[in-house]
Design a protein around this motif. Sequence first.
Motif, PDB file in Angstrom:
ATOM      1  N   GLN A  21     -23.530   6.510  17.931  1.00  0.00           N
ATOM      2  CA  GLN A  21     -24.709   5.957  17.267  1.00  0.00           C
ATOM      3  C   GLN A  21     -25.312   7.057  16.399  1.00  0.00           C
ATOM      4  N   PHE A  22     -25.754   6.705  15.199  1.00  0.00           N
ATOM      5  CA  PHE A  22     -26.305   7.662  14.238  1.00  0.00           C
ATOM      6  C   PHE A  22     -27.739   7.282  13.896  1.00  0.00           C
ATOM      7  N   ILE A  24     -30.716   8.437  11.025  1.00  0.00           N
ATOM      8  CA  ILE A  24     -31.089   9.202   9.840  1.00  0.00           C
ATOM      9  C   ILE A  24     -32.595   9.035   9.669  1.00  0.00           C
ATOM     10  N   ARG A  32     -31.528   9.114   2.727  1.00  0.00           N
ATOM     11  CA  ARG A  32     -30.963   8.273   3.788  1.00  0.00           C
ATOM     12  C   ARG A  32     -29.694   7.580   3.291  1.00  0.00           C
ATOM     13  N   ARG A  36     -25.835   7.877   4.686  1.00  0.00           N
ATOM     14  CA  ARG A  36     -25.172   6.636   5.104  1.00  0.00           C
ATOM     15  C   ARG A  36     -23.839   6.475   4.358  1.00  0.00           C
ATOM     16  N   LEU A  39     -21.274   8.841   5.865  1.00  0.00           N
ATOM     17  CA  LEU A  39     -20.738   8.340   7.133  1.00  0.00           C
ATOM     18  C   LEU A  39     -19.773   7.178   6.901  1.00  0.00           C
ATOM     19  N   VAL A  44     -17.488   4.628   9.719  1.00  0.00           N
ATOM     20  CA  VAL A  44     -18.482   4.429  10.769  1.00  0.00           C
ATOM     21  C   VAL A  44     -19.059   3.030  10.600  1.00  0.00           C
ATOM     22  N   LYS A  48     -24.055   0.855  13.494  1.00  0.00           N
ATOM     23  CA  LYS A  48     -24.335   2.010  14.353  1.00  0.00           C
ATOM     24  C   LYS A  48     -25.102   3.103  13.611  1.00  0.00           C
ATOM     25  N   ILE A  49     -25.473   2.822  12.369  1.00  0.00           N
ATOM     26  CA  ILE A  49     -26.250   3.776  11.573  1.00  0.00           C
ATOM     27  C   ILE A  49     -27.663   3.224  11.444  1.00  0.00           C
ATOM     28  N   HIS A  50     -28.617   3.947  11.999  1.00  0.00           N
ATOM     29  CA  HIS A  50     -30.017   3.523  11.990  1.00  0.00           C
ATOM     30  C   HIS A  50     -30.788   4.443  11.047  1.00  0.00           C
ATOM     31  N   MET A  51     -31.535   3.862  10.132  1.00  0.00           N
ATOM     32  CA  MET A  51     -32.273   4.659   9.151  1.00  0.00           C
ATOM     33  C   MET A  51     -33.769   4.411   9.337  1.00  0.00           C
TER      34      MET A  51
END
Length: 195
Positions: A21-22, A24, A32, A36, A39, A44, A48-51
């Motif tokens: 989990q990522f 930013i 951001r 993203r 990644l 990715v 699973k990328i949260h900004m």
Amino acid sequence: DSSFLTHEWSDSQRNFLKDKQFLIIDPALGNRQTIRRFLGYFNVDGNKIHMMDSFPRAKEVIEEIKPHFIFCEYNLGKFTGLDVLTLHKAAYAERRSLIFCLMAERNAREISLKAAQDDVDMFLIKPLSVQILEARYLEVVKLKTENSPYLEKIEQGKRLWHQKELDQAFNTFEAAKEVNPRLYHAYYYQAQIKC
């Protein structure tokens, strides 16, 4: 599409990113988005990328999702990226499989010293580019995925420092610099010993 990457990544380095989990955290949307996009070159999962753009929102994500990798702007209004690091450390005791990246554009020298003191894995000076992100990220992932003589020297030096064996600690940090002169940890700890 990894064709934009300029370095060769081993399977173990690519797998290091798998199922993570990522988070930013940066008030600037452009930063951001750059991270993203970076990644995305590693396929990715976008879910699973949260900004986030602020500390309170990031705090909620850390408590709920417990991200493995955090990219964080230092200046977050009343808070700093080091406050985020404190939350991340509380979420995970073992940090070998985690990465915390601190980013700043102003007061970079002063902030980088604070980052070293708090064991930040990666420090970036803005403006960001995919090429700079890749080079620094690869360096940190290599440290985390391989038996790292550099990290072994740093840990050995820290133990000696805490045992008040200052000359031996200083020399051990010097040996770490010979292994990798680009990373800042050894320089920071040597400066602390001299104080």
